[in-house]
Scaffold this motif. Structure first.
Motif, PDB file in Angstrom:
ATOM      1  N   THR A 121      -8.872   7.683 -10.309  1.00 24.61           N
ATOM      2  CA  THR A 121      -7.414   7.712 -10.262  1.00 24.61           C
ATOM      3  C   THR A 121      -6.919   6.436  -9.590  1.00 24.61           C
ATOM      4  OG1 THR A 121      -7.425   8.893  -8.156  1.00 24.61           O
ATOM      5  CG2 THR A 121      -7.316  10.222 -10.160  1.00 24.61           C
ATOM      6  N   VAL A 122      -5.647   6.140  -9.758  1.00 24.14           N
ATOM      7  CA  VAL A 122      -5.049   4.946  -9.159  1.00 24.14           C
ATOM      8  C   VAL A 122      -4.095   5.400  -8.061  1.00 24.14           C
ATOM      9  CG1 VAL A 122      -3.688   2.866  -9.608  1.00 24.14           C
ATOM     10  CG2 VAL A 122      -5.284   3.714 -11.336  1.00 24.14           C
ATOM     11  N   ALA A 123      -4.203   4.780  -6.890  1.00 24.99           N
ATOM     12  CA  ALA A 123      -3.397   5.178  -5.739  1.00 24.99           C
ATOM     13  C   ALA A 123      -1.906   5.107  -6.075  1.00 24.99           C
ATOM     14  CB  ALA A 123      -3.718   4.282  -4.558  1.00 24.99           C
ATOM     15  N   PRO A 124      -1.107   6.046  -5.543  1.00 27.38           N
ATOM     16  CA  PRO A 124       0.334   6.080  -5.876  1.00 27.38           C
ATOM     17  C   PRO A 124       1.049   4.763  -5.611  1.00 27.38           C
ATOM     18  CG  PRO A 124      -0.313   8.078  -4.715  1.00 27.38           C
ATOM     19  CD  PRO A 124      -1.491   7.162  -4.665  1.00 27.38           C
ATOM     20  N   GLU A 125       0.727   4.097  -4.498  1.00 22.96           N
ATOM     21  CA  GLU A 125       1.426   2.850  -4.202  1.00 22.96           C
ATOM     22  C   GLU A 125       1.064   1.760  -5.204  1.00 22.96           C
ATOM     23  OE1 GLU A 125      -2.393   2.746  -1.693  1.00 22.96           O
ATOM     24  OE2 GLU A 125      -0.898   4.230  -2.348  1.00 22.96           O
ATOM     25  N   VAL A 126      -0.150   1.836  -5.771  1.00 17.38           N
ATOM     26  CA  VAL A 126      -0.553   0.875  -6.790  1.00 17.38           C
ATOM     27  C   VAL A 126       0.204   1.142  -8.089  1.00 17.38           C
ATOM     28  CG1 VAL A 126      -2.490  -0.004  -8.148  1.00 17.38           C
ATOM     29  CG2 VAL A 126      -2.818   0.554  -5.731  1.00 17.38           C
ATOM     30  N   VAL A 127       0.336   2.415  -8.451  1.00 15.72           N
ATOM     31  CA  VAL A 127       1.088   2.777  -9.656  1.00 15.72           C
ATOM     32  C   VAL A 127       2.543   2.336  -9.528  1.00 15.72           C
ATOM     33  CG1 VAL A 127       1.894   4.694 -11.074  1.00 15.72           C
ATOM     34  CG2 VAL A 127      -0.433   4.715 -10.173  1.00 15.72           C
ATOM     35  N   THR A 128       3.128   2.555  -8.344  1.00 15.41           N
ATOM     36  CA  THR A 128       4.516   2.150  -8.125  1.00 15.41           C
ATOM     37  C   THR A 128       4.692   0.649  -8.300  1.00 15.41           C
ATOM     38  OG1 THR A 128       4.922   3.983  -6.596  1.00 15.41           O
ATOM     39  CG2 THR A 128       6.387   2.090  -6.429  1.00 15.41           C
ATOM     40  N   ALA A 129       3.763  -0.125  -7.729  1.00 16.69           N
ATOM     41  CA  ALA A 129       3.848  -1.578  -7.869  1.00 16.69           C
ATOM     42  C   ALA A 129       3.673  -2.002  -9.324  1.00 16.69           C
ATOM     43  CB  ALA A 129       2.790  -2.237  -6.991  1.00 16.69           C
ATOM     44  N   MET A 130       2.784  -1.340 -10.056  1.00 12.30           N
ATOM     45  CA  MET A 130       2.603  -1.659 -11.469  1.00 12.30           C
ATOM     46  C   MET A 130       3.900  -1.413 -12.237  1.00 12.30           C
ATOM     47  SD  MET A 130      -1.185   0.010 -12.047  1.00 12.30           S
ATOM     48  CE  MET A 130      -1.223  -0.269 -13.824  1.00 12.30           C
ATOM     49  N   ARG A 131       4.564  -0.325 -11.928  1.00 10.86           N
ATOM     50  CA  ARG A 131       5.798   0.009 -12.629  1.00 10.86           C
ATOM     51  C   ARG A 131       6.893  -1.008 -12.309  1.00 10.86           C
ATOM     52  NH1 ARG A 131       6.036   4.877 -10.966  1.00 10.86           N
ATOM     53  NH2 ARG A 131       5.014   5.801 -12.795  1.00 10.86           N
ATOM     54  N   GLU A 132       6.997  -1.390 -11.028  1.00  9.87           N
ATOM     55  CA  GLU A 132       8.064  -2.292 -10.615  1.00  9.87           C
ATOM     56  C   GLU A 132       7.805  -3.739 -11.027  1.00  9.87           C
ATOM     57  OE1 GLU A 132       8.279  -1.663  -6.423  1.00  9.87           O
ATOM     58  OE2 GLU A 132       9.395   0.230  -6.604  1.00  9.87           O
ATOM     59  N   MET A 133       6.528  -4.098 -11.192  1.00 12.09           N
ATOM     60  CA  MET A 133       6.187  -5.494 -11.469  1.00 12.09           C
ATOM     61  C   MET A 133       5.663  -5.710 -12.889  1.00 12.09           C
ATOM     62  SD  MET A 133       4.310  -6.399  -7.833  1.00 12.09           S
ATOM     63  CE  MET A 133       4.250  -8.162  -8.181  1.00 12.09           C
ATOM     64  N   ALA A 134       5.836  -4.722 -13.753  1.00  7.77           N
ATOM     65  CA  ALA A 134       5.270  -4.799 -15.102  1.00  7.77           C
ATOM     66  C   ALA A 134       5.673  -6.076 -15.829  1.00  7.77           C
ATOM     67  CB  ALA A 134       5.678  -3.574 -15.912  1.00  7.77           C
ATOM     68  N   GLY A 135       6.888  -6.523 -15.637  1.00  8.41           N
ATOM     69  CA  GLY A 135       7.367  -7.715 -16.328  1.00  8.41           C
ATOM     70  C   GLY A 135       6.570  -8.966 -16.030  1.00  8.41           C
TER      71      GLY A 135
ATOM     72  N   PRO B 169      -0.402  -3.946  -2.873  1.00  8.23           N
ATOM     73  CA  PRO B 169      -0.478  -4.180  -4.325  1.00  8.23           C
ATOM     74  C   PRO B 169       0.545  -5.198  -4.802  1.00  8.23           C
ATOM     75  CG  PRO B 169       0.402  -1.988  -3.851  1.00  8.23           C
ATOM     76  CD  PRO B 169      -0.106  -2.542  -2.557  1.00  8.23           C
ATOM     77  N   GLU B 170       1.687  -5.279  -4.120  1.00 12.49           N
ATOM     78  CA  GLU B 170       2.700  -6.261  -4.523  1.00 12.49           C
ATOM     79  C   GLU B 170       2.162  -7.685  -4.371  1.00 12.49           C
ATOM     80  OE1 GLU B 170       4.631  -2.464  -3.647  1.00 12.49           O
ATOM     81  OE2 GLU B 170       3.234  -3.719  -2.498  1.00 12.49           O
ATOM     82  N   ASP B 171       1.479  -7.951  -3.242  1.00 11.55           N
ATOM     83  CA  ASP B 171       0.896  -9.282  -3.056  1.00 11.55           C
ATOM     84  C   ASP B 171      -0.218  -9.540  -4.073  1.00 11.55           C
ATOM     85  OD1 ASP B 171       2.573  -9.845  -0.963  1.00 11.55           O
ATOM     86  OD2 ASP B 171       1.125  -9.361   0.613  1.00 11.55           O
ATOM     87  N   SER B 172      -1.046  -8.523  -4.309  1.00  9.35           N
ATOM     88  CA  SER B 172      -2.169  -8.681  -5.231  1.00  9.35           C
ATOM     89  C   SER B 172      -1.683  -8.961  -6.649  1.00  9.35           C
ATOM     90  CB  SER B 172      -3.038  -7.421  -5.213  1.00  9.35           C
ATOM     91  OG  SER B 172      -4.140  -7.552  -6.084  1.00  9.35           O
ATOM     92  N   PHE B 173      -0.727  -8.170  -7.126  1.00  8.18           N
ATOM     93  CA  PHE B 173      -0.237  -8.342  -8.492  1.00  8.18           C
ATOM     94  C   PHE B 173       0.655  -9.572  -8.609  1.00  8.18           C
ATOM     95  CE2 PHE B 173      -0.538  -3.450  -8.851  1.00  8.18           C
ATOM     96  CZ  PHE B 173      -1.914  -3.555  -8.993  1.00  8.18           C
ATOM     97  N   GLY B 174       1.302  -9.942  -7.505  1.00  9.15           N
ATOM     98  CA  GLY B 174       2.072 -11.175  -7.532  1.00  9.15           C
ATOM     99  C   GLY B 174       1.180 -12.382  -7.678  1.00  9.15           C
TER     100      GLY B 174
END
Length: 504
Positions: free
Chosen positions: A213-227, A189-194
């Motif tokens: 539902t959204v996979a936990p690792e996807v939610v984590t990446a959303m939270r960390e990359m929200a900016g 998800p980090e590469d995708s959202f980046g």
């Protein structure tokens, strides 16, 4: 005339704040059955196009939403394809197949065509890269289906059907994720959202549309990359929010935006509703109340449909429900007796709503409609337990203007009390108000209420020319019309002359 609303059941204030139930998980057998049935329905398009591209020496695959939705039992007439053919070859092949052709997406490798009610868009295999500071992708053509699917947002959208043989392609396990109703990215998800930060909003939107539902690792990446969402244009953010709010399960998507911090950046008024509460200062949970009002407004949407037809999601009424209390954080006051007040939160909320919608590039008409509803959502409660004069009813209709029916929906949806007796009393009172509006509308044409003399008559009677005094006279007659109902022309003339002579 004010159109009479269709009678529908009132929403029942929920026992809890849970969202509407998402669809049940699917078995693999059911998935296969649905796909087979949908591909048979699409055969007139799939088989012909597949043979056309194969004969030209190129691959063609049905991709994206049509494949996903076939598994969910949903039908499409707009179909997306990907191909090994470059755009100029695709254009040549489709020009002999379709009755209409367009190439507005040529810069992205997309050519569109229409035939017999079917709309197709065929895109050359793509391999995209993004500048970290850019809002737009740099498009490069790819050379394989798997690479093309790997650049898509979620695994459930990264499946394909190869044509003309109808071979199912699923290199990233999308069918398993679909059966389990979970959203994952094909890569990290980090590469995708980046690559494309808008995909974080799309995760929330698809959760709201599909009930997944959204996979936990996807939610984590959303939270960390929200900016990262800040590099996305306001128009693209707006479009995703509209789709989310108009989806079947908007609570799921909105909750995800709030929990990951994305809402702080794209719709900060929503998380601001999570006001602090303690044992001494009592008030409703404004955030949960708001989501419940939104769900109840959705239940009441059939009231907005004309001629008994389902008009579909109504963004204006839904967004007004979501924004109706956003003025509360700014107006919150703590009283010594332990209560909390939010005086004038309707007026403050309308201003905040207007500001947010302008920032998101909504149209002036949408901004005006939603802001008016937010400003008027308390008006009904300002008239006690139903002691409405005819004058008050006329002003209610005048101030609501074209948003009267939506105001009915918002006011009814705003009742979330669990006290059944109180809820029933409010419902009866509002029923009575709507009956009064209908009766007066039939008698007085409330929707087009205006003074009994027009501007030319005012100027002729008072012997004055155009100017400020004509406007003052017009407004005075309008107030008389609202207070007392229609007047004869003689009575209106007498009232105007009396007002004119009493002026300083």
């Amino acid at each position: 005339m004010v159109r009479k609303l269709r009678a529908v059941p009132e929403p029942t204030p929920p026992e809890d704040a849970s969202a509407s139930s998402p669809p049940e998980a699917l078995s693999m057998v059911e998935v296969q059955r649905r796909v087979g049935a949908e591909l048979d329905r699409l055969a007139p398009v799939l088989d012909g196009l597949g043979a056309l591209f194969a004969d030209a020496g190129h691959e063609l695959h049905l991709v994206g939403g049509p494949v996903r939705d076939a598994m969910l039992g949903r039908s499409h007439t707009d179909l997306d394809f990907t191909t090994s053919a470059p755009p100029e070859v695709t254009e040549r092949l489709l020009s002999g197949w379709g009755s209409a052709l367009w190439d507005m997406g040529r810069a992205f490798g997309t050519i569109g065509a229409r035939r017999d009610g079917w709309v197709v868009e065929v895109t050359t295999y793509r391999s995209e890269s993004y500048d970290p500071a850019s809002r737009n992708p740099v498009v490069a053509y790819g050379d394989s289906l798997e690479a093309d699917l790997g650049r898509r947002d979620f695994t459930v959208n990264a499946m394909a059907v190869s044509l003309p043989g109808r071979r199912f392609e699923d290199p990233f396990g999308g069918i398993v994720d679909l059966a389990h109703q979970v959203l994952r990215t094909p890569g990290t998800p980090e590469d995708s959202f980046g690559d494309d930060p808008l995909r974080m909003l799309r995760a929330a939107r698809f959760a709201a549309q599909l009930g997944f539902t959204v996979a936990p690792e996807v939610v984590t990446a959303m939270r960390e990359m929200a900016g990262r969402i800040e590099i996305i244009s306001a128009e693209r953010v707006r479009d995703e929010l509209v789709k989310l709010i108009c989806a079947p399960y908007p609570r799921l998507g909105l909750t995800l935006l709030v929990e990951t911090g994305l809402a702080d950046l794209v719709l900060p008024e929503l998380p601001a509703l999570r006001l602090e509460r303690d044992e001494h200062h009592r008030h409703k949970d404004v955030y949960e109340h708001t989501l419940t009002v939104l769900e109840q407004a959705i239940e009441l949407e059939p009231r907005l449909s004309g001629d008994g037809e389902d008009g579909g999601p109504d963004f204006v009424s839904r967004f007004a429900a979501l924004m109706h209390d956003v003025g509360k954080p700014r107006t919150r006051r703590l009283l010594p007796d332990g209560t909390v007040t939010f005086h004038h939160h309707d007026v403050v909320g309308a201003k905040l709503t207007r500001k947010r919608m302008k920032a998101l590039r909504f149209s002036n008409d949408e901004i005006e409609a939603v802001s008016r509803l937010v400003e008027l959502h308390l008006r009904f409660h300002g008239y006690g337990t139903g002691e409405w004069t005819d004058s008050a009813v006329r002003r209610y209709v005048r101030d609501a203007g074209p948003e009267l029916e939506r105001l009915h929906v918002l006011t009814r949806a705003d009742c979330t009390t669990r006290n059944r007796r109180k809820a029933e009393r409010l419902r009866r009172t509002y029923d009575d108000l709507e009956s009064r509006i209908e009766r007066l509308s039939e008698e007085e044409e409330l929707a087009a209420v205006r003074p009994d003399l027009d501007g030319n008559q005012i100027m002729q009677l008072l012997g004055i020319g155009p100017g400020r005094e004509v406007g003052e006279a017009y407004r005075h007659l309008l107030e008389l019309r609202l207070d007392h109902g229609p007047m004869t022309e003689d009575d209106a003339r007498a009232a105007l002359l009396a007002w004119w002579s009493a002026r300083p």
